[in-house]
Design a protein around this motif. Structure first.
Motif, PDB file in Angstrom:
ATOM      1  N   ALA A 329      18.395  43.962 -10.646  1.00 54.46           N
ATOM      2  CA  ALA A 329      17.697  43.435 -11.760  1.00 54.46           C
ATOM      3  C   ALA A 329      16.245  43.819 -11.968  1.00 54.46           C
ATOM      4  N   SER A 330      15.744  44.136 -12.870  1.00 55.36           N
ATOM      5  CA  SER A 330      14.222  44.510 -13.084  1.00 55.36           C
ATOM      6  C   SER A 330      13.134  43.364 -12.647  1.00 55.36           C
ATOM      7  N   ASN A 331      13.843  42.104 -13.146  1.00 51.95           N
ATOM      8  CA  ASN A 331      12.926  41.008 -12.742  1.00 51.95           C
ATOM      9  C   ASN A 331      13.699  39.779 -12.117  1.00 51.95           C
ATOM     10  N   ALA A 332      13.341  39.422 -11.169  1.00 49.41           N
ATOM     11  CA  ALA A 332      14.128  38.247 -10.441  1.00 49.41           C
ATOM     12  C   ALA A 332      13.161  37.464  -9.547  1.00 49.41           C
ATOM     13  N   ASP A 333      13.657  36.496  -9.014  1.00 55.98           N
ATOM     14  CA  ASP A 333      13.025  35.517  -7.763  1.00 55.98           C
ATOM     15  C   ASP A 333      13.832  35.764  -6.770  1.00 55.98           C
ATOM     16  N   ILE A 334      13.394  35.623  -5.488  1.00 55.44           N
ATOM     17  CA  ILE A 334      14.230  35.710  -4.191  1.00 55.44           C
ATOM     18  C   ILE A 334      13.621  34.525  -3.459  1.00 55.44           C
ATOM     19  N   LEU A 335      14.843  33.889  -2.627  1.00 55.24           N
ATOM     20  CA  LEU A 335      14.430  33.048  -1.883  1.00 55.24           C
ATOM     21  C   LEU A 335      15.082  33.202  -0.805  1.00 55.24           C
ATOM     22  N   VAL A 336      14.361  32.946   0.577  1.00 51.91           N
ATOM     23  CA  VAL A 336      14.682  33.285   1.799  1.00 51.91           C
ATOM     24  C   VAL A 336      14.630  31.904   2.785  1.00 51.91           C
ATOM     25  N   THR A 337      15.817  31.492   3.489  1.00 54.89           N
ATOM     26  CA  THR A 337      15.562  30.268   4.572  1.00 54.89           C
ATOM     27  C   THR A 337      16.431  30.818   5.741  1.00 54.89           C
ATOM     28  N   ASN A 338      15.671  31.245   6.756  1.00 54.97           N
ATOM     29  CA  ASN A 338      16.511  31.334   8.023  1.00 54.97           C
ATOM     30  C   ASN A 338      16.073  30.350   9.197  1.00 54.97           C
ATOM     31  N   ILE A 393      29.267  37.424   7.998  1.00 52.90           N
ATOM     32  CA  ILE A 393      28.612  37.362   6.776  1.00 52.90           C
ATOM     33  C   ILE A 393      29.481  36.983   5.655  1.00 52.90           C
ATOM     34  N   PHE A 394      29.172  36.135   4.850  1.00 53.32           N
ATOM     35  CA  PHE A 394      29.488  35.551   3.687  1.00 53.32           C
ATOM     36  C   PHE A 394      28.751  35.735   2.543  1.00 53.32           C
ATOM     37  N   ALA A 395      29.309  36.356   1.511  1.00 55.40           N
ATOM     38  CA  ALA A 395      28.422  36.848   0.156  1.00 55.40           C
ATOM     39  C   ALA A 395      29.194  36.530  -0.909  1.00 55.40           C
ATOM     40  N   ASN A 396      28.260  36.510  -1.968  1.00 59.25           N
ATOM     41  CA  ASN A 396      28.710  36.276  -3.455  1.00 59.25           C
ATOM     42  C   ASN A 396      27.973  37.283  -4.358  1.00 59.25           C
ATOM     43  N   ASN A 397      28.716  38.044  -5.144  1.00 65.83           N
ATOM     44  CA  ASN A 397      27.923  38.952  -5.870  1.00 65.83           C
ATOM     45  C   ASN A 397      26.781  39.858  -5.325  1.00 65.83           C
ATOM     46  N   MET A 398      27.466  40.357  -4.154  1.00 66.06           N
ATOM     47  CA  MET A 398      26.369  41.057  -3.311  1.00 66.06           C
ATOM     48  C   MET A 398      26.628  42.732  -3.210  1.00 66.06           C
ATOM     49  N   ALA A 399      25.628  43.486  -3.081  1.00 63.26           N
ATOM     50  CA  ALA A 399      26.185  44.799  -2.896  1.00 63.26           C
ATOM     51  C   ALA A 399      26.747  44.951  -1.457  1.00 63.26           C
ATOM     52  N   TYR A 400      27.842  46.118  -1.713  1.00 63.68           N
ATOM     53  CA  TYR A 400      28.269  46.288  -0.503  1.00 63.68           C
ATOM     54  C   TYR A 400      29.744  45.162  -0.288  1.00 63.68           C
ATOM     55  N   GLY A 404      30.425  43.125  -5.995  1.00 63.54           N
ATOM     56  CA  GLY A 404      29.166  42.536  -6.077  1.00 63.54           C
ATOM     57  C   GLY A 404      28.076  43.191  -6.552  1.00 63.54           C
ATOM     58  N   SER A 405      27.295  42.689  -7.458  1.00 68.29           N
ATOM     59  CA  SER A 405      26.185  43.542  -8.200  1.00 68.29           C
ATOM     60  C   SER A 405      24.670  42.825  -7.960  1.00 68.29           C
ATOM     61  N   LEU A 406      23.631  43.370  -7.754  1.00 68.78           N
ATOM     62  CA  LEU A 406      22.348  42.948  -7.712  1.00 68.78           C
ATOM     63  C   LEU A 406      21.740  43.134  -9.319  1.00 68.78           C
ATOM     64  N   ALA A 407      22.454  43.820 -10.046  1.00 68.37           N
ATOM     65  CA  ALA A 407      21.923  44.265 -11.262  1.00 68.37           C
ATOM     66  C   ALA A 407      21.768  43.135 -12.174  1.00 68.37           C
ATOM     67  N   GLY A 408      21.080  43.056 -13.404  1.00 67.13           N
ATOM     68  CA  GLY A 408      20.866  41.929 -14.349  1.00 67.13           C
ATOM     69  C   GLY A 408      21.822  41.833 -15.361  1.00 67.13           C
ATOM     70  N   THR A 409      22.829  42.794 -15.368  1.00 69.42           N
ATOM     71  CA  THR A 409      23.891  42.645 -16.493  1.00 69.42           C
ATOM     72  C   THR A 409      25.061  41.567 -16.090  1.00 69.42           C
ATOM     73  N   GLY A 410      25.626  41.220 -17.230  1.00 70.08           N
ATOM     74  CA  GLY A 410      26.927  40.318 -16.842  1.00 70.08           C
ATOM     75  C   GLY A 410      27.732  40.873 -15.943  1.00 70.08           C
ATOM     76  N   ALA A 411      27.822  42.042 -15.418  1.00 69.49           N
ATOM     77  CA  ALA A 411      28.909  42.575 -14.564  1.00 69.49           C
ATOM     78  C   ALA A 411      28.517  42.054 -13.195  1.00 69.49           C
ATOM     79  N   GLY A 412      29.642  42.004 -12.313  1.00 74.41           N
ATOM     80  CA  GLY A 412      29.495  41.568 -11.028  1.00 74.41           C
ATOM     81  C   GLY A 412      30.773  40.912 -10.480  1.00 74.41           C
ATOM     82  N   ASP A 413      30.575  40.048  -9.304  1.00 76.44           N
ATOM     83  CA  ASP A 413      31.996  39.575  -8.785  1.00 76.44           C
ATOM     84  C   ASP A 413      31.624  37.998  -8.478  1.00 76.44           C
ATOM     85  N   ASP A 414      32.514  37.113  -9.249  1.00 77.85           N
ATOM     86  CA  ASP A 414      32.279  35.689  -8.830  1.00 77.85           C
ATOM     87  C   ASP A 414      32.881  35.341  -7.758  1.00 77.85           C
TER      88      ASP A 414
END
Length: 428
Positions: A329-338, A393-400, A404-414
């Motif tokens: 996505a060209s514009n986005a926010d990210i949250l990290v909690t480790n 590793i547990f992921a939702n709509n994540m590359a690899y 999963g897709s990090l793009a801003g379009t409606g494509a991706g994996d639920d």
């Protein structure tokens, strides 16, 4: 006829006359010896002064052109040996992926992760650091820079080095990392110049990067993620400025907490339109190490504004690394909690056990776009030169992970997907 006494007087006078020149010679020898001793004493005093103060004046006229200048009549000194360390690592992966039929059918896979070589050295105040990596599908420079260490412990680096942005040195504890890395805002390396210094609890870094690390935006065979030129997407990062500042509370105690902020701004060059757009990113970050606990929290905002040709959407930009590309996505926010905990080892042969849970999420601006999430639960074990990560590793709509897709379009994996990963490495 002379008397005996008279003869003795004659002989005594003759002896006295003969002795006078001998005595004169002896006196002259004593004076010469005394002068020589005085000269030697003065020379010894001079040498003692030179030993106490080794700085000598250099006759520039006697210097050899193109070489190190050496004073006349100076004693040769032994050359300073560079302090250079050559190291490296060899790492392997054992993997099971629930989203791959092949992986499930074979009950997992294994293979080479990376073979790398490192060189780190110093001579006088000149520094050098480089690392080259070999993967089964590519090889690339990880970093390589030459630097200078100032007397106040500040440092200047020139070459390919880590971009000062966000949580440092890594925004995660696990081998797979998280969202910041996969959008190019974590453990990123570019080509430029950086100055850094520490003033007690304060840390400052400022840098300028002319371009990405390879100076070839068409190649995705790189370690860190950057904008790449591929197909309709012909954008690349240029002329980027970075600044990072942080303050450590409780410095030198068993509970240190670093609080800081980062800024990044640069241009986006489009090879098709031959025009320059812009991009920027900002982050606030907290890194706390208290006793055996380690906490990391970060919030990031980024925006890419490319000038694409007509018909090419600007809602997404393309990044690449590890010989592959994908859109984000060209514009986005990210949250990290480790969070991580360093357990006391119950076994003599295991030096360290660190267990962690790392979570990060990409919040996309585009209405209706599916966010991307990744959570890693695992432990890392250190045993001499061996270091092993065991991660779930547990992921939702994540590359690899599946589609999963990090793009801003409606494509991706639920769907949520998992990857069980064991990474074993030998370091030297």
């Amino acid at each position: 006829m002379r008397s005996v006494n008279g003869d003795w007087r004659m002989y005594g006078l003759a002896a006295l006359l003969l002795a006078m020149p001998l005595q004169a010679v002896a006196d002259e020898s004593v004076e010469a010896l005394r002068a020589e001793l005085e000269r030697l004493k003065a020379r010894i005093e001079q040498l003692e002064r030179e030993r106490a103060n080794p700085v000598r004046e250099v006759d520039l006229g006697s210097a050899v052109s193109g070489t190190e200048r050496v004073p006349q009549d100076s004693e040769a000194t032994e050359p300073v040996e560079p302090d250079v360390h050559v190291g490296g690592a060899l790492r392997f992966n054992m993997v099971h992926r629930d989203f791959s039929e092949t992986s499930k059918g074979k009950r997992g896979e294994s293979g080479l992760d990376v073979f790398r070589l490192n060189v780190d050295g110093e001579i006088d105040n000149i520094l050098v650091s480089a690392e080259y990596r070999f993967y089964s599908y590519m090889h690339t420079l990880h970093h390589g820079w030459i630097g200078y260490q100032f007397n106040d412990d500040s440092q200047l680096q020139f070459g390919v080095h880590r971009v000062p942005f966000g949580l440092q040195p890594y925004p995660a504890h696990n081998a797979w990392f998280g969202v910041p890395y996969y959008v190019g805002l974590g453990d990123d390396y570019d080509m430029g110049i950086k100055y850094q210094r520490e003033d007690g609890p304060w840390q400052w870094q400022v840098a300028f990067y002319k371009n990405e690390e390879l100076n070839d935006a068409t190649s995705p065979e790189r370690y860190s993620f950057d904008l790449v030129r591929n197909g309709d997407q012909q954008n690349e990062e240029i002329n980027q400025w970075n600044g990072r500042g942080a303050y450590t509370f409780g410095l030198g105690t068993a509970c240190e907490t670093e609080v800081g902020g980062s800024l990044q701004a640069g241009e986006v060059y489009n090879a098709t339109t031959d025009r320059r757009g812009d991009h920027w990113a900002a982050a606030a970050h907290l890194d706390s190490r208290c006793g055996r606990w380690h906490f990391q929290v970060s919030g990031i905002r980024y925006d890419y504004n490319p000038i694409n040709p007509e018909g090419v959407s600007s809602d997404s930009v393309q990044v690449g690394a590890f010989a592959g590309t994908y859109d984000i996505a060209s514009n986005a926010d990210i949250l990290v909690t480790n969070v991580a905990y360093n357990l006391p080892s119950p076994w003599k042969r295991i030096d360290s056990i660190i267990c962690y849970n790392d979570y990060s999420q990409l919040f996309k601006d585009e209405t209706g776009a599916r966010d991307s999430r990744i959570n890693t639960l695992g432990c890392a074990f250190g045993m001499g030169p061996l270091f092993t990560y065991v991660d779930y590793i547990f992921a939702n709509n994540m590359a690899y992970f599946g589609d999963g897709s990090l793009a801003g379009t409606g494509a991706g994996d639920d769907d949520w997907h998992s990857r069980f990963n064991v990474n074993i490495g030998f370091y030297w």
